[in-house]
Design a protein around this motif. Structure first.
Motif, PDB file in Angstrom:
ATOM      1  N   TYR A  16       0.750  -0.864  -0.184  1.00  0.00           N
ATOM      2  CA  TYR A  16      -0.423  -0.006  -0.511  1.00  0.00           C
ATOM      3  C   TYR A  16       0.633   0.835   0.178  1.00  0.00           C
ATOM      4  CZ  TYR A  16      -3.820  -2.900   1.542  1.00  0.00           C
ATOM      5  OH  TYR A  16      -3.765  -3.970   1.262  1.00  0.00           O
ATOM      6  N   TYR A  17       0.161   2.674  -0.568  1.00  0.00           N
ATOM      7  CA  TYR A  17       1.171   3.560  -0.102  1.00  0.00           C
ATOM      8  C   TYR A  17      -0.319   4.208  -0.402  1.00  0.00           C
ATOM      9  CZ  TYR A  17      -0.535   4.591  -4.912  1.00  0.00           C
ATOM     10  OH  TYR A  17      -1.713   5.187  -5.563  1.00  0.00           O
ATOM     11  N   SER A  18       0.710   5.486   0.665  1.00  0.00           N
ATOM     12  CA  SER A  18      -0.106   6.798   0.580  1.00  0.00           C
ATOM     13  C   SER A  18       1.147   8.069   0.752  1.00  0.00           C
ATOM     14  CB  SER A  18      -1.347   7.104   1.381  1.00  0.00           C
ATOM     15  OG  SER A  18      -0.059   6.922   3.109  1.00  0.00           O
ATOM     16  N   TYR A  19       0.222   9.027   0.362  1.00  0.00           N
ATOM     17  CA  TYR A  19       0.221  10.872   0.761  1.00  0.00           C
ATOM     18  C   TYR A  19      -0.123  10.976   1.953  1.00  0.00           C
ATOM     19  CZ  TYR A  19       2.375   8.523  -4.251  1.00  0.00           C
ATOM     20  OH  TYR A  19       2.987   8.060  -4.747  1.00  0.00           O
ATOM     21  N   ALA A  20       0.185  11.481   2.248  1.00  0.00           N
ATOM     22  CA  ALA A  20      -0.106  12.220   4.038  1.00  0.00           C
ATOM     23  C   ALA A  20       0.292  13.924   3.942  1.00  0.00           C
ATOM     24  CB  ALA A  20      -0.274  11.199   4.689  1.00  0.00           C
ATOM     25  N   ARG A  21      -0.553  14.657   4.181  1.00  0.00           N
ATOM     26  CA  ARG A  21      -0.048  15.601   4.813  1.00  0.00           C
ATOM     27  C   ARG A  21       0.229  16.241   6.132  1.00  0.00           C
ATOM     28  NH1 ARG A  21      -0.833  19.185  -0.027  1.00  0.00           N
ATOM     29  NH2 ARG A  21      -2.698  18.276  -1.207  1.00  0.00           N
ATOM     30  N   PRO A  22       1.593  16.342   6.448  1.00  0.00           N
ATOM     31  CA  PRO A  22       2.366  16.243   8.471  1.00  0.00           C
ATOM     32  C   PRO A  22       0.993  16.947   8.588  1.00  0.00           C
ATOM     33  CG  PRO A  22       3.823  16.680   7.006  1.00  0.00           C
ATOM     34  CD  PRO A  22       2.275  16.672   5.710  1.00  0.00           C
ATOM     35  N   ALA A  23      -0.079  18.171   8.449  1.00  0.00           N
ATOM     36  CA  ALA A  23      -0.636  18.574   8.993  1.00  0.00           C
ATOM     37  C   ALA A  23      -2.058  17.827   9.410  1.00  0.00           C
ATOM     38  CB  ALA A  23      -1.204  19.589   8.450  1.00  0.00           C
ATOM     39  N   ASP A  24      -2.235  16.430   8.585  1.00  0.00           N
ATOM     40  CA  ASP A  24      -3.495  16.269   8.691  1.00  0.00           C
ATOM     41  C   ASP A  24      -3.645  15.349  10.060  1.00  0.00           C
ATOM     42  OD1 ASP A  24      -4.515  17.583   6.064  1.00  0.00           O
ATOM     43  OD2 ASP A  24      -3.507  15.452   4.985  1.00  0.00           O
ATOM     44  N   ASP A  25      -2.427  14.775   9.721  1.00  0.00           N
ATOM     45  CA  ASP A  25      -2.247  13.778  11.041  1.00  0.00           C
ATOM     46  C   ASP A  25      -1.309  13.548  11.736  1.00  0.00           C
ATOM     47  OD1 ASP A  25      -2.844  11.324  10.829  1.00  0.00           O
ATOM     48  OD2 ASP A  25      -2.566  11.080   8.641  1.00  0.00           O
ATOM     49  N   ALA A  26      -1.045  12.754  12.682  1.00  0.00           N
ATOM     50  CA  ALA A  26       0.358  12.940  13.535  1.00  0.00           C
ATOM     51  C   ALA A  26       0.969  12.105  12.801  1.00  0.00           C
ATOM     52  CB  ALA A  26      -0.168  12.203  14.893  1.00  0.00           C
ATOM     53  N   SER A  27       2.294  12.779  12.859  1.00  0.00           N
ATOM     54  CA  SER A  27       3.125  12.019  12.288  1.00  0.00           C
ATOM     55  C   SER A  27       3.324  10.838  12.644  1.00  0.00           C
ATOM     56  CB  SER A  27       4.869  12.920  12.985  1.00  0.00           C
ATOM     57  OG  SER A  27       4.558  14.297  12.531  1.00  0.00           O
ATOM     58  N   PRO A  28       3.654  10.112  11.247  1.00  0.00           N
ATOM     59  CA  PRO A  28       4.457   8.993  11.059  1.00  0.00           C
ATOM     60  C   PRO A  28       5.138   8.947  11.505  1.00  0.00           C
ATOM     61  CG  PRO A  28       3.992   9.656   9.026  1.00  0.00           C
ATOM     62  CD  PRO A  28       3.833  10.356   9.356  1.00  0.00           C
ATOM     63  N   SER A  29       6.318   7.562  12.105  1.00  0.00           N
ATOM     64  CA  SER A  29       6.998   6.998  12.677  1.00  0.00           C
ATOM     65  C   SER A  29       7.055   5.645  12.643  1.00  0.00           C
ATOM     66  CB  SER A  29       7.401   7.840  14.225  1.00  0.00           C
ATOM     67  OG  SER A  29       8.901   7.138  14.733  1.00  0.00           O
ATOM     68  N   LEU A  30       8.470   4.980  12.175  1.00  0.00           N
ATOM     69  CA  LEU A  30       8.762   4.107  11.467  1.00  0.00           C
ATOM     70  C   LEU A  30       9.190   2.803  12.901  1.00  0.00           C
ATOM     71  CD1 LEU A  30      11.423   4.105   8.676  1.00  0.00           C
ATOM     72  CD2 LEU A  30       9.177   3.252   8.975  1.00  0.00           C
ATOM     73  N   SER A  31       9.138   3.727  14.371  1.00  0.00           N
ATOM     74  CA  SER A  31       9.453   2.711  15.444  1.00  0.00           C
ATOM     75  C   SER A  31       8.352   2.616  15.785  1.00  0.00           C
ATOM     76  CB  SER A  31      10.426   4.069  16.670  1.00  0.00           C
ATOM     77  OG  SER A  31       9.119   5.096  16.582  1.00  0.00           O
ATOM     78  N   GLY A  32       8.225   0.793  15.896  1.00  0.00           N
ATOM     79  CA  GLY A  32       7.056   0.258  16.756  1.00  0.00           C
ATOM     80  C   GLY A  32       6.258  -0.110  15.631  1.00  0.00           C
ATOM     81  N   GLN A  33       5.857  -0.101  14.340  1.00  0.00           N
ATOM     82  CA  GLN A  33       4.941  -0.151  13.452  1.00  0.00           C
ATOM     83  C   GLN A  33       5.287  -1.187  12.497  1.00  0.00           C
ATOM     84  OE1 GLN A  33       2.646   2.239  12.486  1.00  0.00           O
ATOM     85  NE2 GLN A  33       3.263   5.099  13.138  1.00  0.00           N
ATOM     86  N   ASN A  34       4.064  -2.294  12.978  1.00  0.00           N
ATOM     87  CA  ASN A  34       4.008  -2.858  11.909  1.00  0.00           C
ATOM     88  C   ASN A  34       3.437  -2.709  10.732  1.00  0.00           C
ATOM     89  OD1 ASN A  34       4.815  -5.877  12.195  1.00  0.00           O
ATOM     90  ND2 ASN A  34       3.137  -7.072  12.769  1.00  0.00           N
TER      91      ASN A  34
END
Ligand code: 3EB
Length: 350
Positions: A16-34
Motif C-alpha cells: 500500500y502507498y499513501s500520500y499524507a500531509r503531516p498537518a492532517d495527521d500525527a507524524s508517522p514514525s517507523l519505530s514500533g509500527q508493524n
C-alpha cells in the motif's frame, strides 16, 4: 491505505502507498509500527527543533523545500524488520523490500586527475551495485520502482553534465549484474535534481518481477541516442506487478519528450499537456499488455515536479482539466534531468 478487510489469502502480501500531509495527521514514525516499509519526506525544515524534529527512520530528500508538505508512505500487510547492507538502510517483509542509500559526491581534496571516474558517476555505480547485491543476496530480484535524486543534476563537472555522469555509473552497474539487455530487468524510475548534498536513491523491490511497459510515442530511454550522453538512462516507462488479488502500476517520471526529443521548450503548459498525453499512452499500453481491469488517468495518484515553482498555477490548471479532483496530486520543486524540461510527472495506481 487501511488494509482492506477482505485482503485474505493473496499469494503475496499486499503493498500500500499513501500520500499524507503531516498537518492532517500525527507524524508517522517507523519505530514500533508493524507493516511500515518506508516514509519519505521532501521538506527540509526539521533539523531537530521541538515539534519539528524529524521522526525516526524517515528518509528526507534534499529538495528546495518549495512545494507540498508531504509524507510518502509505503506499507504492507505483513510484519517488517529493519536492516542495513553496506550503505543501504532497508526494511523488508516476506514479499517486499524498501531501501535507501545516500552517497557523498564531493571530489577528494587532492583533486581528480582523470584516473578515477568522477565522484557522481562512481557514486551512481556504487549505489546500484550495492542495491543489486542486496536484492540478489536476500532474494528480492524484482526491482519494482526506483527514485533517483542527483545533486545539481544539470551542473557540469569533469567535462560532463551530472545527469550524464549518473547515467554512465548506473548503466555500468546494470551491465555488471547482467541486468541488461533484458528489458524485464529494467525498473520504472524517476530522476530529479536535489539542491546539494549526497546522491540519494530509494527503491521498492519484491520477490517477483514487474512487467515492464514502454510508450509507443517515445523511444525506450535505454535506446536514447548518444546526443543525450555517452550511456543511455536505464529505466522503463512503467512497471506493472500482479501480487495476486492486488495489482500495482508504477508509471515513471514522464516528461514532454516525443521519440527522443524534448517538445515545447519554454512552454510549461504545453509540456504539461504532452507529459499527460505520454502518461495516457503508457496507461493504454499497460491495458494492452497487462491482464486485468483497465486503468484510466483518474485511477492514478500523481507527483508533479516543477523546475520553477512559480509555474504551479499553470501546471495545476492543466492537470485539473485532465484528472478528476478526487485523484491525489502533489507538487514539488525539483530540477529535471534535461535542462530544457520544465516539468516531470510520475504516477502510481494500487
Ligand atoms: C525522460 O523521459 C525524462 O533517468 O531515471 C524520467 C524518469 C527521466 C526517469 C531516469 C529520467 C529518468 O527521459 C527524464
Amino acid at each position: 491505505m487501511t488494509p482492506r478487510a477482505n485482503a485474505l489469502l493473496t499469494d503475496a502480501g499486499d503493498l500500500y502507498y499513501s500520500y499524507a500531509r503531516p498537518a492532517d495527521d500525527a507524524s508517522p514514525s517507523l519505530s514500533g509500527q508493524n507493516g511500515l516499509l518506508g516514509i519519505i519526506t521532501f521538506q527540509t525544515g526539521f533539523v531537530g527543533e521541538g515539534d519539528g524534529a524529524k521522526p525516526e527512520g524517515i528518509l528526507q530528500i534534499p529538495l528546495s523545500g518549495q512545494g507540498d508538505d508531504l509524507w510518502e508512505i509505503w506499507k504492507t500487510t505483513q510484519p517488517v524488520h529493519a536492516g542495513t547492507f553496506g550503505d543501504i538502510s532497508y526494511r523488508c517483509s516476506r514479499d517486499f523490500l524498501f531501501g535507501s542509500i545516500a552517497l557523498d559526491v564531493t571530489d577528494p581534496p587532492a583533486g581528480n586527475h582523470g584516473l578515477i571516474p568522477p565522484p557522481l558517476q562512481n557514486a551512481a555505480n556504487l549505489a546500484y551495485q550495492q542495491i543489486f547485491c542486496l536484492l540478489d543476496r536476500h532474494g528480492y530480484p524484482g526491482l519494482l520502482r526506483i527514485w533517483n535524486f542527483v545533486p545539481d543534476i544539470n551542473g557540469v563537472s569533469h567535462g560532463l553534465e551530472h545527469y550524464r555522469q549518473f547515467n554512465i555509473g548506473r548503466q555500468d552497474a546494470f551491465l555488471a549484474h547482467s541486468r541488461l539487455p533484458s528489458r524485464q530487468n529494467i525498473p520504472a524510475a524517476s530522476a530529479l535534481g536535489s539542491v546539494d548534498g549526497p546522491l540519494v536513491v530509494y527503491f521498492l523491490a519484491a520477490r517477483r518481477n514487474s512487467v515492464a511497459v514502454e510508450n509507443p510515442r517515445q523511444i525506450s530511454a535505454y535506446h536514447y541516442p548518444q546526443e543525450y550522453g555517452p550511456s543511455s538512462p536505464t529505466f522503463s516507462r512503467a512497471g506493472w506487478v500482479d501480487l495476486g488479488q492486488q495489482k500495482i502500476l508504477f508509471i515513471s517520471g514522464t516528461a514532454s519528450i516525443i521519440g527522443h526529443q524534448t517538445r515545447h521548450g519554454g512552454n510549461v503548459a504545453a509540456q504539461t499537456r504532452e507529459s499527460m498525453a505520454n502518461i495516457a499512452a503508457v496507461v493504454a499500453e499497460t491495458n494492452r499488455v497487462a491482464a486485468g481491469s483497465p486503468y484510466d488517468l483518474n485511477d492514478l495518484s500523481y507527483k508533479v515536479y516543477l523546475r520553477q515553482f512559480t509555474d504551479l498555477p499553470i501546471v495545476r490548471a492543466e492537470l485539473d482539466r485532465l484528472v478528476t479532483p478526487k485523484a491525489p496530486v502533489f507538487y514539488l520543486q525539483a530540477d529535471i534531468c534535461r535542462a530544457d524540461l520544465l516539468v516531470e510527472i510520475e504516477a502510481t495506481a494500487g
